[in-house]
Design a protein around this motif. Sequence first.
Motif, mmCIF file in Angstrom:
data_model
loop_
_atom_site.group_PDB
_atom_site.id
_atom_site.type_symbol
_atom_site.label_atom_id
_atom_site.label_comp_id
_atom_site.label_asym_id
_atom_site.label_seq_id
_atom_site.Cartn_x
_atom_site.Cartn_y
_atom_site.Cartn_z
ATOM 1 N N MET A 78 -125.404 -46.418 -17.977
ATOM 2 C CA MET A 78 -126.811 -47.574 -18.641
ATOM 3 C C MET A 78 -128.248 -46.574 -18.085
ATOM 4 N N ALA A 79 -129.144 -46.558 -19.023
ATOM 5 C CA ALA A 79 -130.377 -45.837 -19.559
ATOM 6 C C ALA A 79 -131.018 -47.089 -17.963
ATOM 7 N N LEU A 80 -131.349 -45.945 -17.186
ATOM 8 C CA LEU A 80 -132.144 -47.275 -15.140
ATOM 9 C C LEU A 80 -134.501 -47.022 -16.392
ATOM 10 N N LEU A 81 -134.324 -48.196 -16.534
ATOM 11 C CA LEU A 81 -135.912 -48.326 -16.622
ATOM 12 C C LEU A 81 -137.374 -48.314 -15.339
ATOM 13 N N ALA A 82 -137.803 -47.112 -15.021
ATOM 14 C CA ALA A 82 -138.393 -47.121 -14.092
ATOM 15 C C ALA A 82 -140.130 -46.420 -14.410
ATOM 16 N N VAL A 83 -140.166 -47.437 -13.828
ATOM 17 C CA VAL A 83 -141.961 -47.994 -13.651
ATOM 18 C C VAL A 83 -142.939 -47.390 -12.765
ATOM 19 N N GLY A 84 -143.841 -47.178 -12.725
ATOM 20 C CA GLY A 84 -144.141 -46.073 -12.069
ATOM 21 C C GLY A 84 -146.007 -45.785 -12.519
ATOM 22 N N SER A 85 -146.412 -45.174 -11.213
ATOM 23 C CA SER A 85 -147.150 -43.989 -11.456
ATOM 24 C C SER A 85 -147.076 -42.633 -12.172
ATOM 25 N N ILE A 86 -148.062 -41.891 -12.786
ATOM 26 C CA ILE A 86 -147.925 -40.123 -13.493
ATOM 27 C C ILE A 86 -149.354 -39.711 -12.561
ATOM 28 N N ALA A 87 -149.405 -38.580 -12.015
ATOM 29 C CA ALA A 87 -150.310 -38.070 -10.833
ATOM 30 C C ALA A 87 -150.330 -36.711 -10.824
ATOM 31 N N LEU A 88 -151.797 -36.133 -11.016
ATOM 32 C CA LEU A 88 -151.474 -34.731 -11.188
ATOM 33 C C LEU A 88 -152.218 -34.605 -8.892
ATOM 34 N N ASP A 89 -150.894 -34.369 -8.481
ATOM 35 C CA ASP A 89 -151.329 -33.349 -7.038
ATOM 36 C C ASP A 89 -152.394 -32.099 -6.561
ATOM 37 N N LEU B 184 -143.966 -52.603 -22.190
ATOM 38 C CA LEU B 184 -142.539 -52.099 -22.161
ATOM 39 C C LEU B 184 -141.959 -52.242 -24.184
ATOM 40 N N PRO B 185 -141.552 -51.167 -24.211
ATOM 41 C CA PRO B 185 -141.203 -50.513 -26.015
ATOM 42 C C PRO B 185 -140.281 -51.721 -25.921
ATOM 43 N N ARG B 186 -139.999 -52.602 -26.832
ATOM 44 C CA ARG B 186 -138.854 -53.360 -27.613
ATOM 45 C C ARG B 186 -137.539 -52.844 -26.647
ATOM 46 N N ALA B 187 -137.386 -51.669 -27.061
ATOM 47 C CA ALA B 187 -135.837 -51.588 -26.952
ATOM 48 C C ALA B 187 -135.487 -51.189 -25.667
ATOM 49 N N PHE B 188 -136.958 -50.926 -24.395
ATOM 50 C CA PHE B 188 -136.426 -50.885 -23.069
ATOM 51 C C PHE B 188 -135.889 -52.910 -21.812
ATOM 52 N N CYS B 189 -136.242 -52.864 -23.341
ATOM 53 C CA CYS B 189 -136.178 -54.300 -22.510
ATOM 54 C C CYS B 189 -134.666 -55.150 -21.630
ATOM 55 N N ASP B 190 -133.772 -54.685 -22.696
ATOM 56 C CA ASP B 190 -131.849 -55.260 -21.945
ATOM 57 C C ASP B 190 -132.095 -54.013 -20.816
ATOM 58 N N SER B 191 -133.190 -53.191 -20.081
ATOM 59 C CA SER B 191 -132.475 -52.475 -19.520
ATOM 60 C C SER B 191 -132.235 -53.424 -18.320
ATOM 61 N N ARG C 249 -135.065 -58.369 -20.261
ATOM 62 C CA ARG C 249 -134.405 -60.122 -20.264
ATOM 63 C C ARG C 249 -132.759 -59.983 -19.523
ATOM 64 N N GLY C 250 -132.569 -60.760 -18.609
ATOM 65 C CA GLY C 250 -131.579 -61.002 -17.308
ATOM 66 C C GLY C 250 -130.857 -59.576 -17.178
ATOM 67 N N PRO C 251 -132.244 -58.716 -16.251
ATOM 68 C CA PRO C 251 -131.730 -57.344 -15.447
ATOM 69 C C PRO C 251 -130.194 -58.049 -14.092
ATOM 70 N N ARG C 252 -129.787 -56.887 -14.634
ATOM 71 C CA ARG C 252 -129.025 -56.960 -13.431
ATOM 72 C C ARG C 252 -128.749 -56.632 -12.010
ATOM 73 N N LEU C 253 -129.952 -55.906 -11.563
ATOM 74 C CA LEU C 253 -130.330 -55.025 -10.543
ATOM 75 C C LEU C 253 -131.475 -54.678 -10.538
ATOM 76 N N VAL C 254 -132.422 -55.127 -10.209
ATOM 77 C CA VAL C 254 -133.953 -54.920 -9.820
ATOM 78 C C VAL C 254 -134.688 -54.141 -8.096
#
Lengths: 314, 314
Positions: A1-12, A108-115, A136-141
């Motif tokens: 199962m793919a993991l949905l990861a949301v956050g920042s992208i930076a140039l450090d 979220l792209p439509r395809a990510f909403c079942d993560s 929609r109804g994530p199992r673990l957040v």
Amino acid sequence: MALLAVGSIALDSVETPFGRREEVLGGSATYSSIAASFFGPVRLVATVGEDFPEEHVQFLRSREVDVSGLERRPGRTFRWRGSYGFDLSQANTIDTQLNVFSGFNPELPRAFCDSEFVFLGNIDPDLQWRVLDQVRGPRLVACDTMNFWINGKRESLLRTLRRVDLLFVNDAEARQLAGEHNIVKAAHSILELGPRALVVKRGEYGALLFARDHIFAVSAYPLPILFDPTGAGDSFAGGFMGYLARSRCEDLAAMRRAIVLGSVLASFAVERFSLERLRTVTHEEIRARYAEFRQLTHFDDLEIDLFNGGASVR
Amino acid sequence: MALLAVGSIALDSVETPFGRREEVLGGSATYSSIAASFFGPVRLVATVGEDFPEEHVQFLRSREVDVSGLERRPGRTFRWRGSYGFDLSQANTIDTQLNVFSGFNPELPRAFCDSEFVFLGNIDPDLQWRVLDQVRGPRLVACDTMNFWINGKRESLLRTLRRVDLLFVNDAEARQLAGEHNIVKAAHSILELGPRALVVKRGEYGALLFARDHIFAVSAYPLPILFDPTGAGDSFAGGFMGYLARSRCEDLAAMRRAIVLGSVLASFAVERFSLERLRTVTHEEIRARYAEFRQLTHFDDLEIDLFNGGASVR
């Protein structure tokens, strides 16, 4: 199962006692996605500016990170500049330029909403809430946060935490969130706020996992070389969540393995600047270091007759 | 085999956020002897003044501590007064009166000179040396020290260390002794100075055991109540050495169990003021907490097929 990861992208831009790097790849979503990618596919949601080097996008793609949720917006990419002293435990922020990240509004792209497995990196808790509205109804957040939100957006954070299963914070943040110095009591208070599990990160000392009537402690891997601690916490969370998503487990025994794997990924991340070490680490090295963690921390049962001859207690 | 324990006996006045005590039993030799006494007989070498309450001597005797090396000298007993803030990690010394301890010149009773297991508490390294001159061919010598001697009597300390098998220090002291911030590198330097094993105490974070090509890490027991950290390090060392003397082992597997038992004894010691908790703890409680340490720190092997489906590394 793919993991949905949301956050920042930076140039450090980072300076440590061992050297410096200018405008290298960084950000919470980057470290967590790459760390998680060792275990299975990752769906990334983040934003970058027009100046973001295409080679970094190619790198993410090459690691089975789905970048269809990576939004490129007019303007410059998020910049962070910091330094570390010899103890490497505290980043000294020299400059932060949010740039396009200040307008980040995760769609979220439509395809990510079942993560089923979701990792909310350290962003505004109102944005974390908006992400959860789209899943929609994530199992673990799981969710990361920091002192800035604990102080400045406490109500929003508390609202988000009620939808979160697992919280990642460091020990100072746990104390601050709970208003309690003792870490065991602080953890118990936080478990009343929504999450059923809490991971307390303690840098070079390791991490603690708390759940109801359950504590697990893992030591950090004692490294003779620690180049750059940037991204250690996100690599930890990414390894942790990547493993859970891969094994489709969320019980405490799996979380114990996950916290060790998180520690393994973090220990590799800090061996070089930026994601340099995570680019080259292999599955075999991850397995081997996991085995080393057992060598590092496991011990035998006591002898049966141990106390014959010891002082008796009145 | 009896453990020889040499060090200080003090009357401590302590204030913590949870209360205060005036002139209660303390000192490195006291904590280490009592902690070791759970495993077998202890031979104590220390000095007290004319004002030292006889009930404390009776308490030591009742725990199979041989007090024939306890010298009562004209004058007052060593006094220490200190306080702790909420984080309890750093003692704030308010007053130290060495009194008879300033003239401490350890003379071993003849019957103690065959001791095979020796714990040299944190005293002047020249006195530690003199103790070793009186012991015939000890099997394992362990020694504690502190910043005061590392700075002020470095040459004497280095001389003593060449006769020591095992050194107990905290992480700041390890860094100071080695002149190196990284704790792994610092440990390797210290192992060049004589000891074949080094225990680095890290307070609420636990402890590390270093030997050639060997590291073991134990987390501290996460306590919801930590009343008074005074004596934690000496209880740790006493539990460690008491176990080794009892089992007559000095290999690394035994030292791993010993460092856990040291952590168990320390975790009890800090639950109450002075030696209050160590007076009542039972063998069953020690066994049970040792088992809890395994629950706290052990984790399963990884699944065989973990990485099928994870990103391959170029």
